[in-house]
Design a protein around this motif. Structure first.
Motif, PDB file in Angstrom:
ATOM      1  N   ARG A 139       0.837  -1.195   0.000  1.00 45.44           N
ATOM      2  CA  ARG A 139       0.000   0.000   0.000  1.00 45.44           C
ATOM      3  C   ARG A 139       0.875   1.249   0.000  1.00 45.44           C
ATOM      4  NH1 ARG A 139      -5.284  -0.808   0.510  1.00 45.44           N
ATOM      5  NH2 ARG A 139      -5.666   1.371   1.030  1.00 45.44           N
ATOM      6  N   PRO A 153      -2.967  -3.062  -7.384  1.00 45.67           N
ATOM      7  CA  PRO A 153      -4.007  -3.480  -6.433  1.00 45.67           C
ATOM      8  C   PRO A 153      -4.395  -4.942  -6.614  1.00 45.67           C
ATOM      9  CG  PRO A 153      -4.939  -2.069  -8.156  1.00 45.67           C
ATOM     10  CD  PRO A 153      -3.449  -2.035  -8.325  1.00 45.67           C
ATOM     11  N   ASP A 157      -5.453   1.600  -3.827  1.00 50.88           N
ATOM     12  CA  ASP A 157      -6.907   1.465  -3.879  1.00 50.88           C
ATOM     13  C   ASP A 157      -7.378   1.344  -5.317  1.00 50.88           C
ATOM     14  OD1 ASP A 157      -7.336   1.652  -1.120  1.00 50.88           O
ATOM     15  OD2 ASP A 157      -7.197   3.834  -1.196  1.00 50.88           O
TER      16      ASP A 157
END
Length: 217
Positions: free
Chosen positions: A152, A158, A175
């Motif tokens: 992250r 992702p 995200d």
């Protein structure tokens, strides 16, 4: 969603692996240290010397320019060429014991990634020695949590990982409303992100290629 770092994770992971790996190594004959690993050109001893030297650098705060490059790694291994295998293991044990505190204080990034890399290399050693569960063990929960935080922070591709035996999926990378999806064991996921051999594994991956998931250079 902002990545939240747990400063204790690197140390927890290293100490869990220390408690499992060091006794295993001390019980092995010297000939086993000459076995080849999946790391090109490196034996078990080479991997352990690399791991112990990297952690010693962390503990001693020695990060000169060009450190952790292939050339630097080769020099660190060469510096230990005259050491006994037992001395290499002693250095590794010290590093796994003491580096976590330094990593916790240093903050995010390279040092946290070193902890995860050390755990992966322990898996490389287990695989070379023919030990079961090469990329698993007591440190797995810490390794997965650290992997999630690091991917992250690095805004990696992702990925939603549906892991065997886990109720909730593991979310890796940046995200996205449409992440790639992995289904399989946690150990095979580690092999994927670490670009380790996948022979004999079974998994499903949609929305990404194996190469796109590689987190380590």
């Amino acid at each position: 969603m902002e990545s939240v770092r747990d400063p204790e994770l690197p140390g927890l992971l290293l100490r869990a692996e220390r408690d499992a790996l060091v006794p295993l190594l001390r019980a092995r004959p010297d000939d086993d240290f000459a076995l080849r690993t999946c790391c090109p050109g490196w034996t078990v001893r080479h991997v352990l010397a690399h791991c112990s030297s990297a952690l010693t650098r962390v503990v001693d705060n020695r990060f000169e320019e060009g450190v952790f490059t292939p050339a630097s790694n080769d020099r660190d291994i060469a510096e230990r060429a005259d050491w006994t295998n037992a001395r290499v293991v002693d250095e590794l044990e010290r590093g796994m014991t003491e580096a976590g505190e330094v990593m916790a204080a240093a903050g995010h990034g390279m040092l946290d990634k070193i902890a995860l890399g050390e755990w992966v290399h322990a898996g490389d050693v287990r695989a070379a020695l023919g030990e079961p569960g090469a990329y698993e063990g007591e440190g797995m929960a810490h390794a997965l949590a650290l992997l999630a935080a690091l991917t992250r922070a690095h805004k990696s591709l992702p990925l939603l990982a549906r892991l065997d035996g886990h109720d909730a999926p593991l979310v890796l990378g940046s995200d996205s409303p449409e992440p790639a999806v992995y289904s399989g064991s946690a150990a095979t996921l580690i092999r994927l992100v670490a670009a380790r051999p996948l022979t004999g594994t079974r998994y499903e991956l949609t929305g990404a290629t194996e190469k796109e998931l590689a987190f380590f250079d």
